[in-house]
Design an enzyme around this catalytic site. Structure first.
Site, mmCIF file in Angstrom:
data_model
loop_
_atom_site.group_PDB
_atom_site.id
_atom_site.type_symbol
_atom_site.label_atom_id
_atom_site.label_comp_id
_atom_site.label_asym_id
_atom_site.label_seq_id
_atom_site.Cartn_x
_atom_site.Cartn_y
_atom_site.Cartn_z
ATOM 1 N N CYS A 50 0.820 -1.215 0.000
ATOM 2 C CA CYS A 50 0.000 0.000 0.000
ATOM 3 C C CYS A 50 0.854 1.264 0.000
ATOM 4 C CB CYS A 50 -0.903 0.024 1.232
ATOM 5 S SG CYS A 50 -1.928 -1.436 1.460
ATOM 6 N N ASP A 82 -2.695 -3.630 7.505
ATOM 7 C CA ASP A 82 -3.844 -4.385 7.998
ATOM 8 C C ASP A 82 -3.852 -5.803 7.435
ATOM 9 O OD1 ASP A 82 -4.414 -1.906 9.012
ATOM 10 O OD2 ASP A 82 -6.534 -1.970 8.512
ATOM 11 N N ASP A 124 -5.001 1.575 5.183
ATOM 12 C CA ASP A 124 -6.306 2.027 5.647
ATOM 13 C C ASP A 124 -6.297 3.195 6.625
ATOM 14 O OD1 ASP A 124 -6.992 -0.171 4.187
ATOM 15 O OD2 ASP A 124 -7.927 -1.276 5.819
ATOM 16 N N LYS A 125 -5.466 3.120 7.671
ATOM 17 C CA LYS A 125 -5.546 4.115 8.735
ATOM 18 C C LYS A 125 -4.786 5.390 8.410
ATOM 19 C CE LYS A 125 -7.875 0.947 10.642
ATOM 20 N NZ LYS A 125 -7.659 -0.047 9.579
ATOM 21 N N GLU A 447 -10.019 -6.256 13.175
ATOM 22 C CA GLU A 447 -10.887 -6.576 12.051
ATOM 23 C C GLU A 447 -11.010 -8.091 11.905
ATOM 24 O OE1 GLU A 447 -9.890 -2.633 9.346
ATOM 25 O OE2 GLU A 447 -9.193 -4.600 8.675
ATOM 26 N N SER A 473 -12.902 -5.850 8.154
ATOM 27 C CA SER A 473 -12.131 -5.320 7.042
ATOM 28 C C SER A 473 -13.075 -4.813 5.968
ATOM 29 C CB SER A 473 -11.240 -6.419 6.461
ATOM 30 O OG SER A 473 -10.789 -6.083 5.175
#
Length: 561
Positions: A50, A82, A124-125, A447, A473
């Site tokens: 990512c 994640d 994601d975060k 998650e 998720s």
């Protein structure tokens, strides 16, 4: 250039001679001390695909800032993967990292008196962490998404990382052999970029584009395509202009902006995590946004995009079909988007969408026509009942029947639950309860992608429900309910459920219920004792002490004094 630059505190006057001396060492010259100092919050990391391409984007941001007349100062922010931490103890740090990222950006920018910041993130975060910091500081800011990964391919099908998670369940159920499992593993993630479906990263990047904190079309670009780097440099120019004109986050992140974001999240079939993160950002900025607002908007916005995890396509396909602006234009034309909302460019949403076609291209079915939606209503339902008096979030896309009543199968952790699924101990009609995984009880609200993917892989996705005070998720689909509040650790009813209790999930009636008398629940509550904290020191101990309910966004700076 405005005379009220924050950086004047460190660049102007004879008393700042030592400050300027140090700035000269990092590249400042005589003519640079009157320029705005612009932070580049660089989320580069080789922890995860990512973020592994972000360093190149950060360099383009630096170049753009310099060309626009600013002085860039780059600093690093962390990330957690994640996907890699999923199903492990390390996943407890995922949501925690959102607040660590927010704290780090706020600390660097305010500590160095920066005039603005461009944050670049992928996993994601990174997105909500950066936006929380921007909301706190209220200095000109823009977010650049690192970009989505391109799909992998195997046996004629597009793959995402969720394909690999589901393959585990298929393998344990005897549906695929070892060679197929390994082939999926080898082909699911072909390069740089965030997980490719409309999972959490792509959902949040889309939300920020809608809210006006990222440039049009930027949220669906592939990480490895040249247009992503070009968009990053353009973002830097837009930011320096916003500094000159003092266009601030709190002028952009209004109630209308949040409503716009929720509408588009419903239309694209976005992640449950968007609920948590938008609540947190709104909480930070003081916008009155509640779980009930998500339910109200859900009932009037159709799902227009056929995207994974429950659909057929990935985010690069959405980009080719017109991207987020195409979806926004359709919503605007039907009165479901506030066209007068401001963006970081100084333009309104309506002005940005003026030249976007009214209808999606005819030769594709990634974005459906208004008269032929994937679902007539949004897919993220807010449920309440004696199991969740503050509320819970259900993802009801991809399920044949959004209702189930069945016996509770109670697990005190994700690991226990996954072991039972893979061992074939879960039957059609069961309702799984995974508790003590909430913001405080986990801590960190892990998650549940591993259990839900195992359920799907085992062919039980339409016949088994799963309820948790943890999260899901963005890759999860099926009859799943998360973010149950109050959580078990603080005495929520989910902590009182016993094996075999009758449980009802009814998304149509928006109900989450344990079918036990109030007298029985009262007796159980009287005998319940809070468990000892799992962590008493360090990051997780501190987080468990400070974090709020998930119904408030699980923020860590609420009611501190």
């Amino acid at each position: 250039m405005s005379e009220n630059l924050r950086s004047r505190a460190v660049t102007q006057g004879s008393q700042r001679t030592p400050n300027r001396a140090m700035l000269r060492a990092v590249g400042f010259g005589d003519d640079d001390f009157n320029k705005p100092i612009v932070g580049v919050a660089n989320g580069f990391s080789t922890i995860t695909p990512c973020n592994m391409g972000i360093n190149d984007l950060a360099k383009r941001a630096e170049a753009g800032i310099k060309s626009a007349g600013g002085m860039p100062q780059m600093f690093g922010t962390i990330t957690i993967s994640d996907g890699i931490s999923m199903g492990t103890e390390g996943m407890k740090y995922s949501l925690v990292s959102r607040d660590v990222i927010a704290d780090s950006i706020e600390t660097a920018c305010n500590g160095q008196s920066m005039d603005g910041v461009i944050a670049i993130g992928g996993c994601d975060k990174n997105m909500p962490g950066a936006m929380i910091a921007m909301a706190r500081m209220n200095i000109p800011a823009i977010f650049v998404y690192g970009g989505t990964i391109k799909p992998g391919h195997y046996n004629g099908e597009d793959l995402t990382v969720v394909s690999a998670f589901e393959a585990v369940g298929q393998h344990s159920a005897g549906k695929i052999d070892d060679n197929t499992l390994l082939a999926i593993e080898r082909n699911a993630c072909p390069g740089a970029g965030s997980c490719g479906g409309m999972f959490t990263a792509n959902t949040m990047s889309s939300a920020f584009e809608v809210m006006g904190m990222s440039l049009p079309y930027s949220s669906t670009m592939a990480a490895e395509d040249a247009e992503k780097a070009d968009s990053t440099e353009k973002s830097a120019f837009v930011l320096v202009n916003a500094i000159r004109n003092q266009i601030l986050p709190r002028q952009i992140l209004t109630r209308k902006a949040f409503e716009n974001a929720v509408s588009v999240i419903m239309a694209v079939g976005g992640s449950t995590n968007a609920v948590l993160h938008l609540l947190a950002i709104a909480n930070t900025i003081g916008v009155d946004l509640t779980l009930d607002d998500f339910e109200t908007i859900r009932q009037r916005v159709p799902v227009l995009c056929d995207l994974k995890p429950s659909g057929r396509y990935v985010t690069v396909n959405l980009h080719q079909a017109g991207g987020i602006p195409q979806v926004m234009k359709m919503l605007l034309n039907h009165g479901l988007l506030h066209g007068d909302a401001l963006t970081i460019s100084g333009q309104t949403i309506a002005e940005i969408l003026a030249d976007v076609p009214d209808e999606p291209p005819a030769n594709q079915d990634v974005i459906r026509s208004w008269d032929n939606p994937v679902y007539k209503e949004g897919h993220l339902a807010i449920l309440k009942g004696n199991l969740a008096s503050e509320g819970a979030v259900a993802k009801i896309s991809g399920v044949k029947n959004p209702q189930i009543t069945g016996p509770a199968r109670v697990f005190e952790s994700e690991e226990e639950c996954l072991e039972a699924i893979l061992a074939g101990k879960i039957n059609a009609g069961d309702v799984i309860i995974v508790r003590y995984e909430g913001p405080r009880g986990g801590p960190g609200m892990r998650e549940m992608l591993a259990p839900t993917s195992a359920i799907i892989g085992a062919g039980l996705g339409d016949s088994v429900g799963l309820i948790t005070d943890g999260r899901f998720s963005g890759g999860t689909y099926g009859l799943v309910v998360g973010h149950v509040a109050p959580e078990a650790y603080v005495g929520g009813t989910i902590g009182l459920v016993e094996e075999g209790d009758s449980i009802t999930i009814d998304a149509k009636k928006k109900l989450l219920q344990v079918n036990v008398s109030e007298e029985e629940l009262s007796q159980r509550r009287a005998n319940w004792k809070a468990p000892e904290p799992r962590y008493q020191r360090g990051v997780l101990g501190k987080y468990a002490k400070l974090v709020s309910s998930s119904s408030l966004g699980a923020v860590t700076d609420l009611n501190l004094f």
